[in-house]
Design a protein around this motif. Structure first.
Motif, mmCIF file in Angstrom:
data_model
loop_
_atom_site.group_PDB
_atom_site.id
_atom_site.type_symbol
_atom_site.label_atom_id
_atom_site.label_comp_id
_atom_site.label_asym_id
_atom_site.label_seq_id
_atom_site.Cartn_x
_atom_site.Cartn_y
_atom_site.Cartn_z
ATOM 1 N N HIS A 61 0.829 -1.203 0.000
ATOM 2 C CA HIS A 61 0.000 0.000 0.000
ATOM 3 C C HIS A 61 0.863 1.252 0.000
ATOM 4 O O HIS A 61 0.501 2.257 -0.623
ATOM 5 N N ASP A 62 1.992 1.214 0.703
ATOM 6 C CA ASP A 62 2.888 2.363 0.730
ATOM 7 C C ASP A 62 3.436 2.649 -0.660
ATOM 8 O O ASP A 62 3.757 3.785 -0.989
ATOM 9 N N ARG A 63 3.546 1.635 -1.470
ATOM 10 C CA ARG A 63 4.007 1.798 -2.859
ATOM 11 C C ARG A 63 2.842 2.103 -3.798
ATOM 12 O O ARG A 63 3.000 2.154 -4.999
ATOM 13 N N ASP A 64 1.628 2.279 -3.232
ATOM 14 C CA ASP A 64 0.390 2.544 -3.978
ATOM 15 C C ASP A 64 0.008 1.357 -4.862
ATOM 16 O O ASP A 64 -0.513 1.514 -5.963
ATOM 17 N N LYS A 65 0.268 0.166 -4.348
ATOM 18 C CA LYS A 65 -0.111 -1.082 -5.023
ATOM 19 C C LYS A 65 -1.195 -1.776 -4.195
ATOM 20 O O LYS A 65 -1.237 -1.640 -2.980
ATOM 21 N N SER A 66 -2.011 -2.533 -4.855
ATOM 22 C CA SER A 66 -3.036 -3.306 -4.164
ATOM 23 C C SER A 66 -2.393 -4.416 -3.337
ATOM 24 O O SER A 66 -1.346 -4.952 -3.697
ATOM 25 N N GLY A 67 -3.028 -4.770 -2.237
ATOM 26 C CA GLY A 67 -2.530 -5.859 -1.398
ATOM 27 C C GLY A 67 -2.545 -7.201 -2.101
ATOM 28 O O GLY A 67 -1.839 -8.127 -1.694
ATOM 29 N N TRP A 68 -3.338 -7.300 -3.145
ATOM 30 C CA TRP A 68 -3.402 -8.562 -3.888
ATOM 31 C C TRP A 68 -2.074 -8.895 -4.567
ATOM 32 O O TRP A 68 -1.843 -10.035 -4.955
ATOM 33 N N TRP A 69 -1.195 -7.916 -4.696
ATOM 34 C CA TRP A 69 0.130 -8.171 -5.273
ATOM 35 C C TRP A 69 0.903 -9.204 -4.466
ATOM 36 O O TRP A 69 1.824 -9.823 -4.978
ATOM 37 N N GLN A 86 9.576 -4.447 -4.860
ATOM 38 C CA GLN A 86 8.552 -3.536 -4.347
ATOM 39 C C GLN A 86 8.785 -3.211 -2.873
ATOM 40 O O GLN A 86 8.578 -2.077 -2.444
ATOM 41 N N PHE A 87 9.196 -4.195 -2.098
ATOM 42 C CA PHE A 87 9.418 -3.980 -0.672
ATOM 43 C C PHE A 87 10.638 -3.096 -0.411
ATOM 44 O O PHE A 87 10.706 -2.421 0.604
ATOM 45 N N CYS A 88 11.610 -3.102 -1.316
ATOM 46 C CA CYS A 88 12.835 -2.330 -1.128
ATOM 47 C C CYS A 88 12.719 -0.889 -1.617
ATOM 48 O O CYS A 88 13.463 -0.023 -1.153
ATOM 49 N N ARG A 89 11.821 -0.622 -2.528
ATOM 50 C CA ARG A 89 11.697 0.721 -3.091
ATOM 51 C C ARG A 89 10.992 1.662 -2.125
ATOM 52 O O ARG A 89 10.204 1.250 -1.306
ATOM 53 N N ARG A 90 11.279 2.941 -2.261
ATOM 54 C CA ARG A 90 10.666 3.961 -1.416
ATOM 55 C C ARG A 90 9.174 4.036 -1.711
ATOM 56 O O ARG A 90 8.747 3.884 -2.848
ATOM 57 N N GLY A 91 8.389 4.298 -0.687
ATOM 58 C CA GLY A 91 6.949 4.462 -0.853
ATOM 59 C C GLY A 91 6.627 5.777 -1.539
ATOM 60 O O GLY A 91 7.483 6.649 -1.696
ATOM 61 N N THR A 92 5.371 5.923 -1.941
ATOM 62 C CA THR A 92 4.958 7.172 -2.569
ATOM 63 C C THR A 92 5.037 8.301 -1.546
ATOM 64 O O THR A 92 4.711 8.124 -0.379
ATOM 65 N N VAL A 93 5.482 9.442 -2.002
ATOM 66 C CA VAL A 93 5.620 10.607 -1.126
ATOM 67 C C VAL A 93 4.248 11.246 -0.967
ATOM 68 O O VAL A 93 3.517 11.426 -1.941
ATOM 69 N N GLY A 94 3.906 11.575 0.262
ATOM 70 C CA GLY A 94 2.611 12.190 0.529
ATOM 71 C C GLY A 94 1.502 11.160 0.598
ATOM 72 O O GLY A 94 1.735 9.948 0.605
ATOM 73 N N GLU A 95 0.298 11.653 0.635
ATOM 74 C CA GLU A 95 -0.875 10.789 0.761
ATOM 75 C C GLU A 95 -1.135 10.049 -0.548
ATOM 76 O O GLU A 95 -0.911 10.573 -1.633
ATOM 77 N N ASN A 96 -1.566 8.809 -0.440
ATOM 78 C CA ASN A 96 -2.036 8.073 -1.610
ATOM 79 C C ASN A 96 -3.404 7.469 -1.273
ATOM 80 O O ASN A 96 -3.956 7.744 -0.213
ATOM 81 N N ARG A 97 -3.944 6.640 -2.128
ATOM 82 C CA ARG A 97 -5.299 6.119 -1.912
ATOM 83 C C ARG A 97 -5.418 5.213 -0.689
ATOM 84 O O ARG A 97 -6.516 4.890 -0.262
ATOM 85 N N PHE A 98 -4.297 4.810 -0.097
ATOM 86 C CA PHE A 98 -4.311 3.924 1.066
ATOM 87 C C PHE A 98 -4.069 4.651 2.383
ATOM 88 O O PHE A 98 -4.067 4.025 3.432
ATOM 89 N N PRO A 102 3.567 7.363 5.921
ATOM 90 C CA PRO A 102 4.044 7.007 7.260
ATOM 91 C C PRO A 102 5.308 7.757 7.676
ATOM 92 O O PRO A 102 5.634 7.823 8.844
ATOM 93 N N LEU A 103 6.001 8.355 6.731
ATOM 94 C CA LEU A 103 7.222 9.111 7.038
ATOM 95 C C LEU A 103 6.951 10.592 7.220
ATOM 96 O O LEU A 103 7.866 11.344 7.556
ATOM 97 N N ALA A 104 5.716 11.030 7.010
ATOM 98 C CA ALA A 104 5.398 12.453 7.068
ATOM 99 C C ALA A 104 5.625 13.037 8.455
ATOM 100 O O ALA A 104 6.034 14.175 8.582
ATOM 101 N N ASP A 105 5.382 12.263 9.510
ATOM 102 C CA ASP A 105 5.505 12.784 10.866
ATOM 103 C C ASP A 105 6.869 12.524 11.486
ATOM 104 O O ASP A 105 7.068 12.778 12.646
#
Length: 106
Positions: A61-69, A86-98, A102-105
């Motif tokens: 979800h942090d990568r803006d991918k569905s959990g079904w992946w 996917q697990f190693c790459r940085r998540g999307t910056v800012g809010e996404n659909r999920f 988590p790094l914003a704070d």
């Protein structure tokens, strides 16, 4: 977050969970070997199946991918490699659909 499948998990949360999982498995293996049985390893594995899937889904979800992946794991070798990337790459910056970043704070 034992069985929380919604929201997002940072890379740090994901990898620390799996580090703890490995340490717990090693301790369970040592106990099992000393007692000549496999009870503790099985209990540890069964107890962490759902949390492991949940943290993987939140990481996707942090990568803006569905959990079904997470089902890519059933494709031999290629699926596991795709998930690892996917697990190693940085998540999307800012809010996404999920949810919120988590790094914003931090």
């Amino acid at each position: 977050k034992y069985a929380v499948f919604s929201g997002r998990s940072s890379r740090k949360e994901y990898w620390l969970f799996h580090l703890g999982y490995v340490i717990l498995q090693i301790v369970a293996m040592l106990i099992d070997r000393s007692m000549e049985m496999t009870l503790f390893g099985v209990i540890a594995s069964l107890g962490l199946v759902i949390p492991s899937i949940a943290v993987s889904v939140r990481r996707l979800h942090d990568r803006d991918k569905s959990g079904w992946w997470v089902l890519l794991v059933f494709i031999p070798l290629i699926g596991a490699i795709m998930l690892l990337v996917q697990f190693c790459r940085r998540g999307t910056v800012g809010e996404n659909r999920f949810g919120d970043d988590p790094l914003a704070d931090e």
